[in-house]
Scaffold this motif. Structure first.
Motif, PDB file in Angstrom:
ATOM      1  N   UNK A 102       1.429  -1.627  -0.047  1.00  0.00           N
ATOM      2  CA  UNK A 102       0.357   0.258   0.317  1.00  0.00           C
ATOM      3  C   UNK A 102       0.743   1.113   0.309  1.00  0.00           C
ATOM      4  N   UNK A 103       0.772   1.948  -0.724  1.00  0.00           N
ATOM      5  CA  UNK A 103       1.217   3.378  -1.291  1.00  0.00           C
ATOM      6  C   UNK A 103       1.241   3.894   0.088  1.00  0.00           C
ATOM      7  N   UNK A 104       2.535   4.691   1.099  1.00  0.00           N
ATOM      8  CA  UNK A 104       1.898   5.479   1.846  1.00  0.00           C
ATOM      9  C   UNK A 104       3.261   5.929   2.247  1.00  0.00           C
ATOM     10  N   UNK A 105       3.256   6.899   3.576  1.00  0.00           N
ATOM     11  CA  UNK A 105       4.146   7.797   3.499  1.00  0.00           C
ATOM     12  C   UNK A 105       5.048   7.755   4.824  1.00  0.00           C
ATOM     13  N   UNK A 106       4.833   6.241   5.206  1.00  0.00           N
ATOM     14  CA  UNK A 106       5.520   5.743   6.409  1.00  0.00           C
ATOM     15  C   UNK A 106       5.717   4.051   6.405  1.00  0.00           C
ATOM     16  N   UNK A 107       7.053   3.816   7.007  1.00  0.00           N
ATOM     17  CA  UNK A 107       6.295   1.862   6.536  1.00  0.00           C
ATOM     18  C   UNK A 107       5.706   1.518   7.750  1.00  0.00           C
ATOM     19  N   UNK A 108       5.341   1.818   9.273  1.00  0.00           N
ATOM     20  CA  UNK A 108       4.765   1.252  10.104  1.00  0.00           C
ATOM     21  C   UNK A 108       3.518   1.013   9.659  1.00  0.00           C
ATOM     22  N   UNK A 109       2.262   0.301  10.462  1.00  0.00           N
ATOM     23  CA  UNK A 109       1.009   0.031  10.096  1.00  0.00           C
ATOM     24  C   UNK A 109       0.121   1.452  11.038  1.00  0.00           C
ATOM     25  N   UNK A 110      -0.713   2.140  10.334  1.00  0.00           N
ATOM     26  CA  UNK A 110      -1.616   3.078  11.224  1.00  0.00           C
ATOM     27  C   UNK A 110      -0.733   4.484  11.299  1.00  0.00           C
ATOM     28  N   UNK A 111       0.501   4.612  10.096  1.00  0.00           N
ATOM     29  CA  UNK A 111       1.300   5.519   9.691  1.00  0.00           C
ATOM     30  C   UNK A 111      -0.725   5.845   8.549  1.00  0.00           C
ATOM     31  N   UNK A 112      -0.167   7.093   8.027  1.00  0.00           N
ATOM     32  CA  UNK A 112      -0.766   7.535   6.531  1.00  0.00           C
ATOM     33  C   UNK A 112      -2.374   8.631   7.061  1.00  0.00           C
ATOM     34  N   UNK A 113      -2.471   8.732   5.953  1.00  0.00           N
ATOM     35  CA  UNK A 113      -4.355   9.654   5.790  1.00  0.00           C
ATOM     36  C   UNK A 113      -5.008   8.590   6.621  1.00  0.00           C
ATOM     37  N   UNK A 114      -6.879   9.371   6.455  1.00  0.00           N
ATOM     38  CA  UNK A 114      -7.725   8.684   6.573  1.00  0.00           C
ATOM     39  C   UNK A 114      -7.705   7.299   5.446  1.00  0.00           C
ATOM     40  N   UNK A 115      -7.762   7.318   4.513  1.00  0.00           N
ATOM     41  CA  UNK A 115      -7.812   6.387   3.043  1.00  0.00           C
ATOM     42  C   UNK A 115      -7.053   5.340   3.665  1.00  0.00           C
ATOM     43  N   UNK A 116      -5.860   5.762   4.028  1.00  0.00           N
ATOM     44  CA  UNK A 116      -4.599   4.330   3.863  1.00  0.00           C
ATOM     45  C   UNK A 116      -5.001   3.449   5.066  1.00  0.00           C
ATOM     46  N   UNK A 117      -5.226   4.721   5.997  1.00  0.00           N
ATOM     47  CA  UNK A 117      -5.550   3.795   7.449  1.00  0.00           C
ATOM     48  C   UNK A 117      -6.430   2.476   7.295  1.00  0.00           C
TER      49      UNK A 117
END
Lengths: 333, 333
Positions: free
Chosen positions: B177-192
């Protein structure tokens, strides 16, 4: 001019932070550098670096905010951490600016909670300086705010535009909106609404910009939400590193030991895309000058960030933003 | 195998399209290429290209959807345009796949309206193939859907995963999943929200990936909304071009006439990052194989896209997706 440096922040702290601070202190005697952190550890490192110039001082702290700490709660609990004390030094006027290569989220929290937001600015932003073919472009927001409203982006435009003018010396900075098409009406819900807002304010708004426009320096300031901005920033770094890796593989396959064997052109290129050259990124929208540096910063990157923070602190950036917010918040008549 | 090629689509149509089609027809006699467009213009171009192989045919149309046309309304009004007829040829079974370098939005509209979406797939997506240090990574969505729901991204993961397996030959494709951090819980509402959905489905979901991970081939399929995906794609292209420009300037400053003078390593690099090598991008989630090519495609890029479309059409990709959707829509027990 006094700069508070978080000596405990970053993957190579305190050694590389101390080295970077020393190199700037030696080249600029008008600058005082306050190394904030564990005094014994700092003194140990200083002892191995020869004579200590008189414009280096130490502010002892006995707590450290770690990379894995939860930013806001760490800032609330670890009040005697190097990062929090750096913020306090700026707030109390004992320092003119601060830099840290530590936990970015915690540095943001210190800036927002301790320095405080400039009235009317809802969300502070990270501004990253991108190298382009014709000069630097300021990307706001580079990753602080992952979900943004059109009003947030409008405020990023104001913060970036004044920064480009006051600190980067750009007259009438061109502001572009990061988008996935050049024409008005392109983009997602956020960019479509933001486009109209940007047009309604006293800004030199030049419209939408795409990736290729950014690296052709079509705008001095590029506005976006922190998710898209961070994707752009990290993709840019990754592709640059990927191409250098490819060239390196090619050079080795061709019997040359390293990519540098490709000659002076490659060496000059590597220095141009070296993130250490640009140093840190300012946090915009707070009552003071606060820079963050990459966690993997070495002495050279720390030194660049200190110089950049000193440069920003020598301008009237913060007061200009404070004065501009009230009139900027109203639409053009 | 029959491929319907939009002879009128792209900045250099019909000349470069015809040239590209001819080169593939000459190298692969098992492939029949149907050039769809203005017969007189196509014949004029063919006449200048020597003997016409028997596996080239022409389907005459007298309308053209222009680059500036509004996609959906152009597709509704210009029913005898080359782009719409290409879609009809696939729908009726007279062709196995279609490619166009014309108006991307209109090609999307033809795919969605004429071929139709696969039941259960809410939004078709564009899949772009990114070159990385260790093989190709499929980016879904690369720009078709600028505002997405978590359900949309979940469906992109299914579409991409099956494409990687069936067409690219990757066993058990790793989905990131393209995100701006590696850990689960990172990102914006959509990616979370999407993260949790991806974990709940029968996919080889490896978690978040950032720009650097993408170009290190950490995943075979990278899922994102079309805004972020397009920013990634265009930034990647722009940085690659920027670095080549820098190297070219450096080479000239060093007294060398062109970047190629840097020698064979640079030549091989330029061919690796040449978008013409990868050709076209498939539209996933529709009832048929439809590829789009860059508007500035020349013969080489058109030829690559035709080969890629033929390869995809030779698999059971579409029927596999159709069969997989019902079970995939339910959460893991």
């Amino acid at each position: 001019m006094k700069i508070a440096v978080d000596a405990m922040g970053g993957d190579f702290a305190p050694a590389e932070v101390v080295k970077g601070a020393l190199s700037v202190a030696r080249e600029d005697s008008a600058l005082t550098i306050i190394l904030v952190g564990d005094e014994a550890a700092i003194r140990l490192q200083l002892a191995s670096e020869g004579d200590i110039p008189s414009n280096i001082t130490i502010e002892h702290t006995d707590e450290v905010i770690e990379m894995g700490d939860h930013p806001a709660s760490a800032v609330r609990k670890k009040r005697n951490s190097s990062l929090v004390v750096c913020g306090q030094l700026v707030k109390s006027g004992r320092a003119d600016a601060t830099i840290s290569a530590g936990n970015t989220g915690a540095a943001m929290a210190v800036a927002a909670l301790d320095l405080g937001r400039i009235p009317g600015i809802e969300r502070p932003a990270i501004a990253a300086s991108l190298p382009t073919a014709h000069g630097a472009t300021l990307l706001v927001d580079a990753g602080a705010n992952v979900d943004c409203s059109p009003q947030n982006l409008l405020q990023f435009a104001l913060l970036g535009s004044i920064y480009a003018e006051k600190v980067m010396g750009v007259a009438n900075p061109r502001v572009g909106l990061l988008n996935i098409g050049g024409e008005a009406g392109k983009g997602n819900d956020l960019t479509k609404t933001t486009y109209a807002l940007l047009e309604s304010r006293p800004l030199n708004f030049i419209g939408n910009v795409e990736g290729k426009d950014v690296f052709e320096h079509a705008a001095d300031v590029v506005v976006c939400d922190g998710f898209a901005g961070n994707v752009l920033l990290k993709t840019g770094e990754a592709v640059a590193e990927y191409i250098v890796t490819l060239l390196s593989q090619e050079a080795k396959a061709g019997g040359q030991a390293t990519v540098e064997a490709l000659g002076p052109p490659m060496k000059r290129l590597l220095s141009k895309i070296d993130y250490a050259e640009t140093g840190g990124a300012p946090l915009l929208g707070v009552n003071g000058v606060s820079f963050i540096s990459h966690g993997r910063s070495r002495a050279k990157a720390i030194a660049s960030a200190i110089r950049a923070a000193a440069k920003a602190a020598g301008t009237d950036y913060v007061s200009t933003v404070r004065d501009a917010v009230p009139t900027f918040s109203e639409e053009r008549p």
